[in-house]
Design a protein around this motif. Structure first.
Motif, PDB file in Angstrom:
ATOM      1  N   UNK A 287      31.664  43.037 -25.181  1.00 46.96           N
ATOM      2  CA  UNK A 287      33.004  43.589 -25.062  1.00 46.96           C
ATOM      3  C   UNK A 287      34.024  42.496 -25.386  1.00 46.96           C
ATOM      4  N   UNK A 288      34.772  42.619 -26.481  1.00 47.57           N
ATOM      5  CA  UNK A 288      35.651  41.530 -26.917  1.00 47.57           C
ATOM      6  C   UNK A 288      36.903  41.329 -26.076  1.00 47.57           C
ATOM      7  N   UNK A 289      37.232  42.284 -25.186  1.00 41.19           N
ATOM      8  CA  UNK A 289      38.337  42.083 -24.249  1.00 41.19           C
ATOM      9  C   UNK A 289      39.647  41.713 -24.899  1.00 41.19           C
ATOM     10  N   UNK A 290      40.185  40.555 -24.509  1.00 46.24           N
ATOM     11  CA  UNK A 290      41.493  40.124 -24.994  1.00 46.24           C
ATOM     12  C   UNK A 290      41.529  39.989 -26.510  1.00 46.24           C
ATOM     13  N   UNK A 291      40.402  39.591 -27.117  1.00 43.64           N
ATOM     14  CA  UNK A 291      40.386  39.432 -28.564  1.00 43.64           C
ATOM     15  C   UNK A 291      40.539  40.777 -29.270  1.00 43.64           C
ATOM     16  N   UNK A 292      39.943  41.819 -28.717  1.00 42.52           N
ATOM     17  CA  UNK A 292      40.140  43.151 -29.289  1.00 42.52           C
ATOM     18  C   UNK A 292      41.609  43.548 -29.193  1.00 42.52           C
ATOM     19  N   UNK A 293      42.226  43.283 -28.060  1.00 38.79           N
ATOM     20  CA  UNK A 293      43.649  43.587 -27.904  1.00 38.79           C
ATOM     21  C   UNK A 293      44.485  42.827 -28.924  1.00 38.79           C
ATOM     22  N   UNK A 294      44.156  41.543 -29.134  1.00 36.81           N
ATOM     23  CA  UNK A 294      44.876  40.743 -30.124  1.00 36.81           C
ATOM     24  C   UNK A 294      44.706  41.327 -31.520  1.00 36.81           C
ATOM     25  N   UNK A 295      43.489  41.750 -31.846  1.00 36.31           N
ATOM     26  CA  UNK A 295      43.226  42.331 -33.165  1.00 36.31           C
ATOM     27  C   UNK A 295      43.965  43.644 -33.341  1.00 36.31           C
ATOM     28  N   UNK A 296      44.032  44.459 -32.295  1.00 34.87           N
ATOM     29  CA  UNK A 296      44.787  45.712 -32.371  1.00 34.87           C
ATOM     30  C   UNK A 296      46.262  45.417 -32.611  1.00 34.87           C
ATOM     31  N   UNK A 297      46.805  44.459 -31.888  1.00 36.33           N
ATOM     32  CA  UNK A 297      48.218  44.115 -32.069  1.00 36.33           C
ATOM     33  C   UNK A 297      48.478  43.590 -33.483  1.00 36.33           C
ATOM     34  N   UNK A 298      47.495  42.918 -34.092  1.00 34.77           N
ATOM     35  CA  UNK A 298      47.672  42.441 -35.465  1.00 34.77           C
ATOM     36  C   UNK A 298      47.758  43.613 -36.437  1.00 34.77           C
ATOM     37  N   UNK A 299      46.977  44.659 -36.185  1.00 29.66           N
ATOM     38  CA  UNK A 299      47.057  45.863 -37.017  1.00 29.66           C
ATOM     39  C   UNK A 299      48.437  46.508 -36.900  1.00 29.66           C
ATOM     40  N   UNK A 300      49.010  46.468 -35.704  1.00 30.44           N
ATOM     41  CA  UNK A 300      50.287  47.139 -35.443  1.00 30.44           C
ATOM     42  C   UNK A 300      51.493  46.320 -35.891  1.00 30.44           C
ATOM     43  N   UNK A 301      51.272  45.059 -36.268  1.00 30.36           N
ATOM     44  CA  UNK A 301      52.383  44.165 -36.640  1.00 30.36           C
ATOM     45  C   UNK A 301      52.803  44.451 -38.080  1.00 30.36           C
TER      46      UNK A 301
END
Length: 221
Positions: A38-52
């Motif tokens: 489970x990538x946790x915070x890294x998944x959240x960071x990657x999602x935010x990069x998609x949304x940027x």
């Protein structure tokens, strides 16, 4: 979509960051597919990069150096000596496919529109839920990947344990991470990234990666 201009002085640094972002996504996909991690915070960071969509700074668009630390450290060995084992060969396969798909996305108007629509929908959901890790948001971004990127070639065949690949939540995380890898590939290409030139400038890219790691010491947890 995912478009901004970069000053010439920053282009090589941004190419290194873009490649590290691609590699980060490949590493996380590999971890989930093989281990169910489970990538946790890294998944959240990657999602935010998609949304940027409108970020004016590539590092902010991708997150921060700490989230890219593993991939920045791995970038030099892969560029300088190539893959040293089957795991690294798989990472390189994923990464090269993501850079190719990033190029083809930019040339496909309908696929680009579908990504834009999916990202805007996710932004609206986050405004409501305030949590990018919400299951429906991850599922929506995964669907965006399937509908927009699934029509492009090459198709990325993810290898791993069938129990993880067949799990709906893990499959959604993998597709969302692949979308984040394509976002990083688009950033790399907008900074002048091209696969043949990457081989020629690999020493300079390694230096950029090493300087980023040295300039941003690891955060204390």
């Amino acid at each position: 979509m995912w478009s901004f201009l970069l000053p010439d002085a920053r282009r090589r640094r941004d190419r290194a960051l873009g490649l590290a972002g691609v590699l980060r996504s490949a590493l996380l996909v590999q971890d989930i597919a093989r281990n169910g991690a489970q990538p946790g915070d890294l998944l959240q960071t990657c999602i935010r990069s998609v949304l940027a969509l409108d970020s004016k700074d590539s590092l902010r668009a991708l997150g921060d150096v700490d989230s890219l630390r593993h991939s920045l450290a791995l970038l030099c060995p892969l560029l300088q000596r190539g893959p040293g084992n089957a795991r690294e060969a798989e990472l390189l396969r994923y990464s090269m496919a993501l850079t190719t798909l990033g190029k083809r996305l930019l040339k496909n108007a309908s696929a680009t529109r579908r990504v834009q629509e999916g990202v805007e929908q996710a932004q609206r959901q986050i405004a409501h839920f305030a949590d990018p890790m919400q299951r429906s948001i991850v599922a929506g971004l995964a669907q965006t990947y399937t509908e927009a990127i699934g029509i492009l070639r090459p198709r990325i065949i993810v290898s791993g344990e069938s129990r993880f690949l067949s799990d709906p939540d893990d499959a959604a995380r993998i597709r969302t991470l692949l979308l984040s890898g394509i976002r990083a590939a688009v950033l790399w290409r907008q900074a002048g990234g091209r696969l043949p030139a990457t081989i020629l400038e690999r020493r300079a890219l390694c230096q950029e990666a090493e300087e980023l790691l040295a300039t941003h010491p690891q955060l204390t947890r």
